[in-house]
Design a protein around this motif. Sequence first.
Motif, PDB file in Angstrom:
ATOM      1  N   LEU A   1       1.314  57.068 -56.438  1.00  0.00           N
ATOM      2  CA  LEU A   1       1.162  56.386 -57.719  1.00  0.00           C
ATOM      3  C   LEU A   1       1.644  54.957 -57.606  1.00  0.00           C
ATOM      4  N   GLN A   2       0.860  54.039 -58.167  1.00  0.00           N
ATOM      5  CA  GLN A   2       1.252  52.638 -58.239  1.00  0.00           C
ATOM      6  C   GLN A   2       1.214  52.197 -59.692  1.00  0.00           C
ATOM      7  N   LEU A   3       2.096  51.283 -60.035  1.00  0.00           N
ATOM      8  CA  LEU A   3       2.131  50.698 -61.372  1.00  0.00           C
ATOM      9  C   LEU A   3       2.339  49.203 -61.201  1.00  0.00           C
ATOM     10  N   ASP A   4       1.450  48.421 -61.743  1.00  0.00           N
ATOM     11  CA  ASP A   4       1.513  46.961 -61.607  1.00  0.00           C
ATOM     12  C   ASP A   4       1.626  46.529 -60.150  1.00  0.00           C
ATOM     13  N   GLY A   5       0.914  47.231 -59.259  1.00  0.00           N
ATOM     14  CA  GLY A   5       0.901  46.876 -57.854  1.00  0.00           C
ATOM     15  C   GLY A   5       2.121  47.307 -57.059  1.00  0.00           C
TER      16      GLY A   5
END
Length: 51
Positions: free
Chosen positions: A12-16
Amino acid sequence: MIKIGDGVTTLLQLDGKIVAAEQGNLFVTSFHPELDQDLTVHQYFIKKVNR
């Protein structure tokens, strides 16, 4: 630039930024999934354990 080691899978990634990853039998997060009502992370973990 984000670098990960050999054999590490980004889950999972969030904002890169990587916020969940795994390598072999290791599972890491940079957040507390138990504090949210969403059970997706818990269900993923249970499936991995039951294999």
